[in-house]
Motif scaffolding. Structure first.
Motif, mmCIF file in Angstrom:
data_model
loop_
_atom_site.group_PDB
_atom_site.id
_atom_site.type_symbol
_atom_site.label_atom_id
_atom_site.label_comp_id
_atom_site.label_asym_id
_atom_site.label_seq_id
_atom_site.Cartn_x
_atom_site.Cartn_y
_atom_site.Cartn_z
ATOM 1 N N THR A 71 -17.804 151.272 12.362
ATOM 2 C CA THR A 71 -17.170 152.479 11.828
ATOM 3 C C THR A 71 -15.761 152.657 12.394
ATOM 4 O O THR A 71 -14.860 153.113 11.683
ATOM 5 C CB THR A 71 -18.015 153.727 12.108
ATOM 6 N N SER A 72 -15.575 152.281 13.649
ATOM 7 C CA SER A 72 -14.247 152.394 14.262
ATOM 8 C C SER A 72 -13.281 151.385 13.663
ATOM 9 O O SER A 72 -12.097 151.676 13.469
ATOM 10 C CB SER A 72 -14.339 152.187 15.778
ATOM 11 N N PHE A 73 -13.785 150.186 13.367
ATOM 12 C CA PHE A 73 -12.959 149.170 12.710
ATOM 13 C C PHE A 73 -12.491 149.688 11.354
ATOM 14 O O PHE A 73 -11.311 149.571 10.993
ATOM 15 C CB PHE A 73 -13.745 147.870 12.541
ATOM 16 N N TYR A 74 -13.402 150.258 10.586
ATOM 17 C CA TYR A 74 -13.044 150.794 9.274
ATOM 18 C C TYR A 74 -12.090 151.984 9.396
ATOM 19 O O TYR A 74 -11.354 152.277 8.453
ATOM 20 C CB TYR A 74 -14.306 151.217 8.516
ATOM 21 N N ALA A 75 -12.113 152.636 10.555
ATOM 22 C CA ALA A 75 -11.202 153.765 10.792
ATOM 23 C C ALA A 75 -9.826 153.301 11.252
ATOM 24 O O ALA A 75 -8.936 154.122 11.497
ATOM 25 C CB ALA A 75 -11.804 154.720 11.821
ATOM 26 N N GLY A 76 -9.645 151.969 11.386
ATOM 27 C CA GLY A 76 -8.343 151.432 11.748
ATOM 28 C C GLY A 76 -8.103 151.239 13.231
ATOM 29 O O GLY A 76 -6.967 151.002 13.656
ATOM 30 N N ASP A 79 -9.264 146.547 18.900
ATOM 31 C CA ASP A 79 -10.389 146.201 19.778
ATOM 32 C C ASP A 79 -10.393 147.004 21.073
ATOM 33 O O ASP A 79 -11.450 147.416 21.559
ATOM 34 C CB ASP A 79 -10.366 144.700 20.089
ATOM 35 N N THR A 80 -9.215 147.217 21.643
ATOM 36 C CA THR A 80 -9.130 147.991 22.885
ATOM 37 C C THR A 80 -9.543 149.441 22.656
ATOM 38 O O THR A 80 -10.273 150.037 23.465
ATOM 39 C CB THR A 80 -7.697 147.942 23.463
ATOM 40 N N GLU A 81 -9.095 150.015 21.550
ATOM 41 C CA GLU A 81 -9.463 151.398 21.231
ATOM 42 C C GLU A 81 -10.962 151.522 20.987
ATOM 43 O O GLU A 81 -11.591 152.498 21.412
ATOM 44 C CB GLU A 81 -8.689 151.867 19.997
ATOM 45 N N ILE A 82 -11.539 150.516 20.330
ATOM 46 C CA ILE A 82 -12.984 150.526 20.097
ATOM 47 C C ILE A 82 -13.731 150.434 21.421
ATOM 48 O O ILE A 82 -14.718 151.147 21.640
ATOM 49 C CB ILE A 82 -13.391 149.362 19.173
ATOM 50 N N ALA A 83 -13.246 149.567 22.313
ATOM 51 C CA ALA A 83 -13.870 149.431 23.629
ATOM 52 C C ALA A 83 -13.839 150.751 24.387
ATOM 53 O O ALA A 83 -14.817 151.136 25.034
ATOM 54 C CB ALA A 83 -13.163 148.337 24.433
ATOM 55 N N ARG A 84 -12.721 151.475 24.290
ATOM 56 C CA ARG A 84 -12.625 152.787 24.939
ATOM 57 C C ARG A 84 -13.651 153.748 24.366
ATOM 58 O O ARG A 84 -14.271 154.530 25.098
ATOM 59 C CB ARG A 84 -11.223 153.363 24.768
ATOM 60 N N GLU A 85 -13.835 153.697 23.042
ATOM 61 C CA GLU A 85 -14.811 154.577 22.412
ATOM 62 C C GLU A 85 -16.229 154.241 22.863
ATOM 63 O O GLU A 85 -17.101 155.109 22.883
ATOM 64 C CB GLU A 85 -14.713 154.483 20.884
#
Length: 202
Positions: A71-76, A79-85
């Motif tokens: 879902t985070s990938f689809y939100a743009g 990888d670093t931002e996704i890892a933080r999430e």
């Protein structure tokens, strides 16, 4: 209070509140019927559980974390931002590997600092990965990363699951469009009511 005075009073209240009551109440019903982001993530997580239980690929990330990744990938998110999430920036490489395994490719994944055909020819010649990397002028780890992208792109094993995930995400996009449309309709309805009351009062 006469009917005309009552309408004038209500119109004054309506104007002062900027139509919030008319807009918010329908939206409460919308959020009750359309799937929210948590529901979407849970549905994706069920698919992810099947993938991991089938042993299609191994990762330290749990199904719900993989769902958040999608879902985070689809939100743009990168990888670093996704890892933080997911709670730990150090997971960025784990996220990148899992993302590629799920065929969630970025343009950057294919910007190889060497010729793809040359790499394939060197590998087919029987050279070791160290020898191939030396001839291409990249580190073995860089070579492995790009080779991983190519292999996952060509591997159809996970495709049926990816199609199911895409269907879920497309449903999410449709829900968001419906929500935006309903918001616009509610606003238009409120404006129409106001105009009708103004005509009636005057």
């Amino acid at each position: 209070m006469t009917e005309d005075k009552r309408k004038a009073h209500l119109l004054k209240l309506f104007s002062s509140m900027s139509g919030k009551t008319k807009i918010v109440e329908p939206m409460k019903n919308i959020h009750g019927t359309l799937r929210d982001s948590d529901a979407i993530e849970r549905e994706v997580a069920l698919v992810m559980r099947e993938i991991t239980e089938q042993g299609i690929f191994k990762t330290s990330l749990k199904p719900i974390q993989l769902a958040k990744l999608v879902t985070s990938f689809y939100a743009g998110k990168n990888d670093t931002e996704i890892a933080r999430e997911l709670g730990d920036e150090k997971l960025s490489k784990t996220v990148a590997r899992a993302r590629v395994r799920l065929k969630l490719f970025r343009d950057l994944d294919f910007r190889m600092p060497f010729d793809k055909e040359q790499m394939e020819a060197l590998i087919e010649s029987g050279k070791t990965m160290k020898e191939v990397s030396e001839e291409l002028g990249v580190s073995p780890s860089t070579l492995r990363e790009y080779r991983h992208v190519i292999e996952e792109q060509e591997d159809p094993t996970i495709d049926p699951y990816i199609d199911r995930i895409r269907d879920v995400m497309e449903d999410r996009d449709l829900s968001e469009q419906m929500t935006r449309s309903a918001t616009a309709d509610s606003l238009g309805e409120s404006i129409d009511i106001t105009e009708a009351e103004l005509i009636d009062v005057t």
